[in-house]
Scaffold this motif. Structure first.
Motif, PDB file in Angstrom:
ATOM      1  N   ASN A   1      -6.611  -3.550  -0.834  1.00 59.55           N
ATOM      2  CA  ASN A   1      -5.378  -2.922  -1.317  1.00 59.55           C
ATOM      3  C   ASN A   1      -5.588  -1.452  -1.671  1.00 59.55           C
ATOM      4  OD1 ASN A   1      -3.539  -5.033  -1.047  1.00 59.55           O
ATOM      5  ND2 ASN A   1      -4.029  -5.902  -3.046  1.00 59.55           N
ATOM      6  N   SER A   2      -6.645  -1.168  -2.425  1.00 56.68           N
ATOM      7  CA  SER A   2      -6.905   0.217  -2.840  1.00 56.68           C
ATOM      8  C   SER A   2      -7.209   1.099  -1.642  1.00 56.68           C
ATOM      9  CB  SER A   2      -8.071   0.265  -3.833  1.00 56.68           C
ATOM     10  OG  SER A   2      -7.727  -0.381  -5.041  1.00 56.68           O
ATOM     11  N   ALA A   3      -7.947   0.556  -0.669  1.00 57.29           N
ATOM     12  CA  ALA A   3      -8.273   1.323   0.531  1.00 57.29           C
ATOM     13  C   ALA A   3      -7.009   1.654   1.317  1.00 57.29           C
ATOM     14  CB  ALA A   3      -9.254   0.542   1.402  1.00 57.29           C
ATOM     15  N   PHE A   4      -6.061   0.732   1.329  1.00 62.25           N
ATOM     16  CA  PHE A   4      -4.825   0.992   2.063  1.00 62.25           C
ATOM     17  C   PHE A   4      -3.991   2.066   1.364  1.00 62.25           C
ATOM     18  CE2 PHE A   4      -0.405  -0.046   3.337  1.00 62.25           C
ATOM     19  CZ  PHE A   4      -0.541   0.284   4.679  1.00 62.25           C
ATOM     20  N   VAL A   5      -3.950   2.025   0.036  1.00 59.91           N
ATOM     21  CA  VAL A   5      -3.250   3.075  -0.707  1.00 59.91           C
ATOM     22  C   VAL A   5      -3.874   4.435  -0.391  1.00 59.91           C
ATOM     23  CG1 VAL A   5      -2.777   3.993  -3.015  1.00 59.91           C
ATOM     24  CG2 VAL A   5      -2.449   1.559  -2.548  1.00 59.91           C
ATOM     25  N   THR A   6      -5.203   4.485  -0.363  1.00 57.23           N
ATOM     26  CA  THR A   6      -5.900   5.728  -0.021  1.00 57.23           C
ATOM     27  C   THR A   6      -5.563   6.173   1.395  1.00 57.23           C
ATOM     28  OG1 THR A   6      -7.721   5.195  -1.519  1.00 57.23           O
ATOM     29  CG2 THR A   6      -8.166   6.813   0.216  1.00 57.23           C
TER      30      THR A   6
ATOM     31  N   GLY B   1      -3.054   8.225  -0.825  1.00 58.63           N
ATOM     32  CA  GLY B   1      -3.338   8.038  -2.240  1.00 58.63           C
ATOM     33  C   GLY B   1      -2.068   7.904  -3.060  1.00 58.63           C
ATOM     34  N   ASN B   2      -2.221   7.314  -4.227  1.00 59.98           N
ATOM     35  CA  ASN B   2      -1.078   7.135  -5.124  1.00 59.98           C
ATOM     36  C   ASN B   2      -0.860   8.417  -5.915  1.00 59.98           C
ATOM     37  OD1 ASN B   2       0.954   6.240  -6.747  1.00 59.98           O
ATOM     38  ND2 ASN B   2      -0.330   4.930  -8.022  1.00 59.98           N
ATOM     39  N   ASN B   3       0.060   9.244  -5.458  1.00 58.58           N
ATOM     40  CA  ASN B   3       0.339  10.516  -6.119  1.00 58.58           C
ATOM     41  C   ASN B   3       1.528  10.431  -7.070  1.00 58.58           C
ATOM     42  OD1 ASN B   3       2.289  10.204  -4.186  1.00 58.58           O
ATOM     43  ND2 ASN B   3       1.947  12.150  -3.156  1.00 58.58           N
ATOM     44  N   CYS B   4       1.993   9.210  -7.352  1.00 57.92           N
ATOM     45  CA  CYS B   4       3.103   9.028  -8.287  1.00 57.92           C
ATOM     46  C   CYS B   4       2.586   8.939  -9.722  1.00 57.92           C
ATOM     47  CB  CYS B   4       3.883   7.752  -7.962  1.00 57.92           C
ATOM     48  SG  CYS B   4       4.777   7.797  -6.393  1.00 57.92           S
TER      49      CYS B   4
END
Length: 233
Positions: free
Chosen positions: A68-73, A77-80
């Motif tokens: 999950n974290s790799a996909f967000v990256t 990346g989570n810029n919110c």
């Protein structure tokens, strides 16, 4: 040097403003170059579609919790910011941290017509548990509905990307923040996103539990989810 440049720019703006209203466009451009009000932005996916996940994706499955974290990256990346949600008690929710206005109520498909559930007596008038009509919506139908929606004083609604939907996610029950978790909204139906991958998958964001967040499917697949819309404020 930066301070001197800024002083010079604003000095030019002051001179131009004294020259009269014909200089408004140029003044606005200089303000933009100086990092002024026209330079604001909203959070969301920064990597253009299609996104390369960096690992193998399988159709109609959840991305594993380990990825999950790799996909967000991979999406940039989570810029919110941490969402600061205000229920407007009219079927919309304002995120004051990320400057978004969300539709709270999901939509349904009635004999080919997509409609948004009404908001009444403090909640969405959605089925609980959801019925087949509540997830009988394709990506194309979701995008078309948001793009044509006029609601709550806005006509600039769009279907959100997976990063924007991720900003509403909570790792603990009810797995969606604020009214999205406490009212008849996305927790039981999932939400289409505009995010697509290099393996021709489209992402549905799930709010069903603490590990299964991103569901991979194809845009041409049978309708499997609902959606919410977002506008920038």
């Amino acid at each position: 040097m930066k301070h001197l440049s800024a002083i010079l720019l604003f000095s030019i703006i002051a001179i131009l403003n004294c020259a009269g209203p014909k200089q408004d466009d140029l003044s606005g451009l200089l303000l933009l170059l100086a990092g002024g009000p026209g330079n604001s932005s909203h959070c969301g996916q920064t990597v253009a579609n299609p996104v390369d996940a960096g690992f193998t994706l399988t159709t109609n499955t959840y991305i594993s919790n380990a990825n999950n974290s790799a996909f967000v990256t991979a999406m940039g990346g989570n810029n919110c910011e941490s969402a600061a949600l205000v229920d407007n008690d009219n079927g919309t929710v304002t995120d004051t941290a990320n400057h978004f206005l969300w539709t709270l109520c999901t939509s349904y498909n009635s004999s080919g017509t997509i409609s948004k559930y009404n908001y009444a007596t403090g909640d969405c008038a959605a089925n609980d548990p959801p019925t087949t009509d509540d997830i009988n919506i394709t990506l194309a139908q979701a995008e078309a509905f948001c793009n044509s929606l006029t609601f709550a004083g806005h006509s600039d609604w769009v279907l959100p990307d997976a990063i924007q939907l991720f900003s509403l996610y909570s790792p603990t029950t009810p797995f969606a923040l604020g009214s999205f978790g406490s009212k008849k909204s996305v927790t039981k139906v999932g939400a289409w996103s505009t995010t697509q991958t290099t393996s021709s998958h489209t992402i549905v964001h799930s709010y069903g539990n603490s590990t299964q967040r991103f569901f991979t499917t194809t845009a041409s697949t049978a309708p499997i989810a609902s959606f919410i819309c977002v506008a920038k404020i």
